[in-house]
Design an enzyme around this catalytic site. Structure first.
Site, mmCIF file in Angstrom:
data_model
loop_
_atom_site.group_PDB
_atom_site.id
_atom_site.type_symbol
_atom_site.label_atom_id
_atom_site.label_comp_id
_atom_site.label_asym_id
_atom_site.label_seq_id
_atom_site.Cartn_x
_atom_site.Cartn_y
_atom_site.Cartn_z
ATOM 1 N N TYR A 44 0.798 -1.085 -0.281
ATOM 2 C CA TYR A 44 -0.545 0.320 -0.258
ATOM 3 C C TYR A 44 0.583 1.225 -0.140
ATOM 4 C CZ TYR A 44 -4.013 2.990 1.285
ATOM 5 O OH TYR A 44 -5.147 3.984 1.258
ATOM 6 N N LYS B 288 0.887 3.929 -2.748
ATOM 7 C CA LYS B 288 0.359 5.149 -3.050
ATOM 8 C C LYS B 288 1.713 6.386 -3.226
ATOM 9 C CE LYS B 288 -3.536 5.025 -1.414
ATOM 10 N NZ LYS B 288 -5.314 4.920 -2.926
#
Length: 223
Positions: free
Chosen positions: A188, A192
């Site tokens: 993640y 991002k």
């Protein structure tokens, strides 16, 4: 609710023509009396959470909103109906953001309905948390595909339309975990962080066409 500070990365964003997208799956069309020149907005992953809140906010300002969902058609229909009730217009389009052909179909549905595109919010995202030493390849790939690759493909299609129009706004949702890090979220965090780099490059490439590209990094949100 656990609230951390939000970080915003802002820069600005050139051209091309939309490649012919593939067939789309448009679940439902909702209509209301909004201004003919109202902004047309795509919000990915807008059947719940942050995406839902963004879609409703745009609807409240009289925008035409494409409510995108991957699994929950009922929730997406409810968001679209609410947008109409508060003064906007909406269509609901199913698209799995991990699949390029479905992203293309999402854009085809939008331009087929309203003929232009003013705003894109790349919000769709998933988590597949695991400590790095235990993370399976599929957990890495799934998150990278939805949280980063989909943003690239969506932005690529958006800039082709907006560059030709010489106007447009793209907003990418990233996260504070980029700067803070978070155990169990290597996939993640990496995705991002990639979104921020993509945002900055898009902004520089398309500034001359009056297309801006910004990233917003929320903290932890109870959704």
């Amino acid at each position: 609710m656990l609230a951390l500070k939000s970080t915003s990365i802002a820069i600005s964003a050139k051209k091309k023509v939309l490649a012919k997208p593939l067939a789309f799956s448009q679940r439902k069309v909702c209509t209301s009396a909004v201004a003919k020149d109202a902004p047309v907005c795509i919000v990915t992953g807008s059947s719940r959470g942050i995406g839902k809140a963004i879609a409703l906010s745009l609807g409240a300002q009289g925008s035409k909103v494409v409510v995108n969902y991957s699994a929950s058609s009922k929730a997406a229909d409810e968001v679209a109906q609410k947008i109409i009730e508060i003064g906007g217009d909406a269509i609901v389009v199913k698209a799995d953001m991990s699949k390029r052909e479905e992203i293309e179909a999402l854009y085809k549905a939008t331009t087929a309905k309203w003929g232009k595109l003013d705003v894109v919010v790349n919000n769709a995202g998933i988590t597949r948390d695991s400590l790095m030493m235990r993370m399976k390849p599929e957990q890495w790939n799934e998150v990278i595909n939805v949280n980063l690759s989909s943003v690239f493909f969506s932005t690529q299609l958006a800039t082709k339309i907006m560059g030709k129009q010489k106007r447009g706004r793209i907003v990418n949702i990233t996260s504070v975990v980029v700067s803070l890090g978070n155990p169990g979220q290597a996939n993640y965090s990496a995705a991002k962080a990639g979104v921020i780099g993509l945002t900055k490059t898009t902004a520089r490439e398309y500034a001359g066409r009056s297309v801006t590209c910004n990233a917003v990094a929320p903290g932890f949100i109870a959704s």
